[in-house]
Design an enzyme around this catalytic site. Sequence first.
Site, PDB file in Angstrom:
ATOM      1  N   HIS A 104       1.944  -3.727  -2.226  1.00 60.04           N
ATOM      2  CA  HIS A 104       0.641  -4.086  -2.798  1.00 60.04           C
ATOM      3  C   HIS A 104       0.344  -5.586  -2.789  1.00 60.04           C
ATOM      4  O   HIS A 104      -0.787  -5.988  -3.070  1.00 60.04           O
ATOM      5  CB  HIS A 104       0.533  -3.545  -4.221  1.00 60.04           C
ATOM      6  CG  HIS A 104      -0.810  -2.954  -4.544  1.00 60.04           C
ATOM      7  ND1 HIS A 104      -1.021  -2.140  -5.632  1.00 60.04           N
ATOM      8  CD2 HIS A 104      -2.009  -3.080  -3.923  1.00 60.04           C
ATOM      9  CE1 HIS A 104      -2.313  -1.787  -5.667  1.00 60.04           C
ATOM     10  NE2 HIS A 104      -2.925  -2.344  -4.651  1.00 60.04           N
ATOM     11  N   ASP A 127      -3.348   2.316 -10.343  1.00 49.66           N
ATOM     12  CA  ASP A 127      -1.960   1.859 -10.306  1.00 49.66           C
ATOM     13  C   ASP A 127      -1.279   2.192 -11.634  1.00 49.66           C
ATOM     14  O   ASP A 127      -1.932   2.213 -12.681  1.00 49.66           O
ATOM     15  CB  ASP A 127      -1.964   0.337 -10.090  1.00 49.66           C
ATOM     16  CG  ASP A 127      -0.694  -0.210  -9.423  1.00 49.66           C
ATOM     17  OD1 ASP A 127      -0.824  -1.142  -8.603  1.00 49.66           O
ATOM     18  OD2 ASP A 127       0.404   0.296  -9.724  1.00 49.66           O
ATOM     19  N   HIS A 129       0.842   0.099 -12.588  1.00 48.52           N
ATOM     20  CA  HIS A 129       1.118  -1.310 -12.914  1.00 48.52           C
ATOM     21  C   HIS A 129      -0.140  -2.157 -12.782  1.00 48.52           C
ATOM     22  O   HIS A 129      -1.038  -1.827 -12.022  1.00 48.52           O
ATOM     23  CB  HIS A 129       2.182  -1.861 -11.953  1.00 48.52           C
ATOM     24  CG  HIS A 129       3.365  -0.977 -11.778  1.00 48.52           C
ATOM     25  ND1 HIS A 129       3.450  -0.018 -10.780  1.00 48.52           N
ATOM     26  CD2 HIS A 129       4.521  -0.888 -12.486  1.00 48.52           C
ATOM     27  CE1 HIS A 129       4.615   0.612 -10.865  1.00 48.52           C
ATOM     28  NE2 HIS A 129       5.285   0.109 -11.895  1.00 48.52           N
ATOM     29  N   ASP A 131      -0.036  -5.420 -11.743  1.00 47.79           N
ATOM     30  CA  ASP A 131       0.127  -6.341 -10.600  1.00 47.79           C
ATOM     31  C   ASP A 131      -0.544  -7.683 -10.865  1.00 47.79           C
ATOM     32  O   ASP A 131      -1.135  -8.282  -9.956  1.00 47.79           O
ATOM     33  CB  ASP A 131      -0.438  -5.701  -9.319  1.00 47.79           C
ATOM     34  CG  ASP A 131       0.325  -4.453  -8.916  1.00 47.79           C
ATOM     35  OD1 ASP A 131      -0.035  -3.853  -7.874  1.00 47.79           O
ATOM     36  OD2 ASP A 131       1.258  -4.065  -9.625  1.00 47.79           O
ATOM     37  N   HIS A 144       4.623  -8.341  -5.065  1.00 44.41           N
ATOM     38  CA  HIS A 144       3.749  -7.150  -5.160  1.00 44.41           C
ATOM     39  C   HIS A 144       3.352  -6.869  -6.600  1.00 44.41           C
ATOM     40  O   HIS A 144       2.506  -6.024  -6.849  1.00 44.41           O
ATOM     41  CB  HIS A 144       4.372  -5.928  -4.478  1.00 44.41           C
ATOM     42  CG  HIS A 144       5.484  -5.270  -5.262  1.00 44.41           C
ATOM     43  ND1 HIS A 144       5.800  -3.940  -5.091  1.00 44.41           N
ATOM     44  CD2 HIS A 144       6.341  -5.752  -6.202  1.00 44.41           C
ATOM     45  CE1 HIS A 144       6.812  -3.632  -5.893  1.00 44.41           C
ATOM     46  NE2 HIS A 144       7.159  -4.704  -6.570  1.00 44.41           N
ATOM     47  N   ASP A 231      -2.772   2.395  -5.340  1.00 42.61           N
ATOM     48  CA  ASP A 231      -1.308   2.344  -5.261  1.00 42.61           C
ATOM     49  C   ASP A 231      -0.829   3.759  -5.565  1.00 42.61           C
ATOM     50  O   ASP A 231      -1.101   4.293  -6.641  1.00 42.61           O
ATOM     51  CB  ASP A 231      -0.797   1.360  -6.315  1.00 42.61           C
ATOM     52  CG  ASP A 231       0.720   1.178  -6.284  1.00 42.61           C
ATOM     53  OD1 ASP A 231       1.174   0.065  -6.627  1.00 42.61           O
ATOM     54  OD2 ASP A 231       1.439   2.125  -5.939  1.00 42.61           O
ATOM     55  N   ASP A 233       1.766   4.911  -6.537  1.00 43.59           N
ATOM     56  CA  ASP A 233       2.589   5.096  -7.738  1.00 43.59           C
ATOM     57  C   ASP A 233       1.745   5.323  -8.998  1.00 43.59           C
ATOM     58  O   ASP A 233       2.284   5.545 -10.088  1.00 43.59           O
ATOM     59  CB  ASP A 233       3.628   3.974  -7.929  1.00 43.59           C
ATOM     60  CG  ASP A 233       3.036   2.634  -8.336  1.00 43.59           C
ATOM     61  OD1 ASP A 233       3.633   1.610  -7.956  1.00 43.59           O
ATOM     62  OD2 ASP A 233       2.011   2.575  -9.050  1.00 43.59           O
ATOM     63  N   GLU A 276       1.948   1.234  -0.991  1.00 45.38           N
ATOM     64  CA  GLU A 276       3.238   1.554  -1.590  1.00 45.38           C
ATOM     65  C   GLU A 276       3.831   2.910  -1.215  1.00 45.38           C
ATOM     66  O   GLU A 276       4.713   3.416  -1.913  1.00 45.38           O
ATOM     67  CB  GLU A 276       3.203   1.365  -3.121  1.00 45.38           C
ATOM     68  CG  GLU A 276       2.870  -0.060  -3.570  1.00 45.38           C
ATOM     69  CD  GLU A 276       4.046  -1.061  -3.476  1.00 45.38           C
ATOM     70  OE1 GLU A 276       5.166  -0.639  -3.132  1.00 45.38           O
ATOM     71  OE2 GLU A 276       3.814  -2.253  -3.752  1.00 45.38           O
TER      72      GLU A 276
HETATM   73  N1  SDC Z   1       5.585  -5.500 -13.246  1.00 49.46           N
HETATM   74  C1  SDC Z   1       6.781  -5.347 -12.393  1.00 49.46           C
HETATM   75  C2  SDC Z   1       6.638  -4.166 -11.443  1.00 49.46           C
HETATM   76  S1  SDC Z   1       5.320  -4.486 -10.376  1.00 49.46           S
HETATM   77  C3  SDC Z   1       5.146  -3.078  -9.382  1.00 49.46           C
HETATM   78  C4  SDC Z   1       4.258  -3.527  -8.230  1.00 49.46           C
HETATM   79  S2  SDC Z   1       3.404  -2.230  -7.505  1.00 49.46           S
HETATM   80  N2  SDC Z   1       2.549  -2.836  -6.383  1.00 49.46           N
HETATM   81  O1  SDC Z   1       2.462  -1.680  -8.452  1.00 49.46           O
HETATM   82  O2  SDC Z   1       4.326  -1.256  -6.965  1.00 49.46           O
HETATM   83  C5  SDC Z   1       7.017  -6.661 -11.616  1.00 49.46           C
HETATM   84  O3  SDC Z   1       6.207  -7.542 -11.723  1.00 49.46           O
HETATM   85  O4  SDC Z   1       7.997  -6.731 -10.903  1.00 49.46           O
HETATM   86 MN    MN Z   2       0.506  -1.894  -7.222  1.00 47.94          MN
HETATM   87 MN    MN Z   3       2.306   0.309  -8.898  1.00 47.49          MN
END
Ligand code: SDC
Ligand code: MN
Ligand code: MN
Length: 307
Positions: A104, A127, A129, A131, A144, A231, A233, A276
């Site tokens: 992402h 998502d 998350h 991000d 990402h 995304d 996920d 993703e």
């Molecule tokens: N918040 C966590 C997980 S981020 C997950 C990224 S994604 N693009 O949604 O898979 C981090 O900053 O590593």
């Molecule tokens: Mn993402």
């Molecule tokens: Mn994600």
Amino acid sequence: FLPNPKTIAIVGCPFSGGQPKLGVDKGPIHLVEAGLIEQLEEIGWKVHFDGHHQFEEIHAASDPPIKTLLKNPRLVSRVCESVASVVGGHAKNGQLPVTLGGDHSLAMGTVSGTLASYPDACVIWIDAHADINTSKTTESGNIHGMPVSFLLGLGENHPEFAWIRPVLKPERIVYIGLRDIDTGERRILRENKIKAFSMHEVDKYGIGKVVEMALDHVNPNRDLPIHLSFDVDALDPSVAPSTGTPVRGGLTFREGHYICEAIHETGLLVALDLMEVNPSLADPESVRQTVAVGCSLVRSALGETLL
Ligand SMILES: N[C@@H](CSCCS(N)(=O)=O)C(=O)O
Ligand SMILES: [Mn+2]
Ligand SMILES: [Mn+2]
Ligand SMILES: [Mn+2]
């Protein structure tokens, strides 16, 4: 303003530099080999396929982490800069860019490209998350998990990312599906008054009402172009298992498709990201299932209906 691109430009982005797991760069080829292009032609689109963009490597030795934390910064930046010009170029030609990831972090490029052609576009980010980490708040250093902060111009400026302009305004992005937010991200969302519909709201109101409220927030008069960044996920891991950062309690197969169908119905979609999909993280049947769901979501966002 009324976009009505007749041609889709498939932008295959075999890129994994925004995160540590191998295999997400194979997402695009799996999606295309599952027949996505033919499926889109089947529902009436002309499809222009640029081929899978090859990104030249930058060796780790010449790409040290920023503040010993952000990983592969120069590689991610250079790849996203080229993605921005590719996506922007297709949008300028009146085509609808469909970017296949890849991780992402690519959205720094895709959204920058879209906003270059449609400066008043809104972004709908599906998502688990947010991000939206900055170099100060990230715990992983995986870029990402940061694209939205760069697009908003949050956090300190990093010379490696000098090309990214703060083209996105906080009131022009809305999230659906959130359920795994870092502490620093919570603060950033609150301080910037960014609208987010977590899985709690999806349960509480139902996906129909959530999508309506999300659009009411970022596109109240339904007259702004829409960039949908999906995304996989965001979906429950039982629906899309082969992805790098799965989080339980996600969107059902239908909730994910409803979002795409409802956004198609607005007639305002100008760009789509499907991100993703990592075909190396599960057994063959689960990989096939994840790729098939990805193709199905793209078809729904581009007009395939149930009746
Ligand atoms: N918040 C966590 C997980 S981020 C997950 C990224 S994604 N693009 O949604 O898979 C981090 O900053 O590593
Ligand atoms: Mn993402
Ligand atoms: Mn994600
Ligand atoms: Mn082209």
